[in-house]
Design an enzyme around this catalytic site. Structure first.
Site: not given
Length: 161
Positions: A98-99
């Protein structure tokens, strides 16, 4: 994907253990809508069911987050990934990474698992498209052999997706 980080093999500090026990007790008293903690005997790894918010692209979808806590939590952010299948989202790679800045550069010890979950649900809910990040294939290929998302130098430039 069930990555095992080096930290997950070490014992939690007293501070981390106390903090996680408090967060778990708070979670049980005030459960977050759309989330369910899967009870296990491992305080250092939480599995959390996530339900997409109604009225969004992800309504009626269910996912699972894996949260691995480092030895010195909350001074260091936990590693948070989606277990397969990860949502199709411009900030979520197909390997579940997840960014999201609060998981890395913008982490604060004042944050909790609940605040992480709310941020992830907000990120999902605000998306107007279902697509992978443009560099998904390249990134995932470079993450083989269990590379942690915390080893990535993220570039946070788009808060619209």
């Amino acid at each position: 994907m069930t990555t095992s980080s080096t930290n997950s093999r070490k014992t939690l500090s007293k501070i981390a253990s106390s903090r996680l026990q408090k967060e778990l007790a708070d979670w049980q008293l005030n459960p977050l809508a759309g989330f369910k903690h899967i009870v296990t005997d491992n305080l250092q790894r939480w599995i959390i069911d996530v339900n997409g918010a109604p009225g969004t692209l992800y309504s009626n979808d269910s996912y699972q987050l894996q949260v691995d806590f480092p030895v010195n939590y909350p001074m260091e952010a936990p590693q948070v990934i989606f277990l397969p299948p990860a949502p199709i989202h411009p900030h979520i790679y197909s390997n579940g990474h997840i960014c999201l800045d609060i998981l890395y550069d913008s982490w604060s010890p004042a944050m909790t698992v609940s605040s992480i979950c709310i941020s992830i649900l907000s990120m999902l809910s605000s998306s107007s498209v279902r697509e992978r990040p443009k560099d998904n294939d390249h990134y995932v290929m470079n993450c083989r052999n269990g590379r942690s998302p915390k080893e990535t130098r993220w570039w946070f430039h788009d808060d619209k997706a």
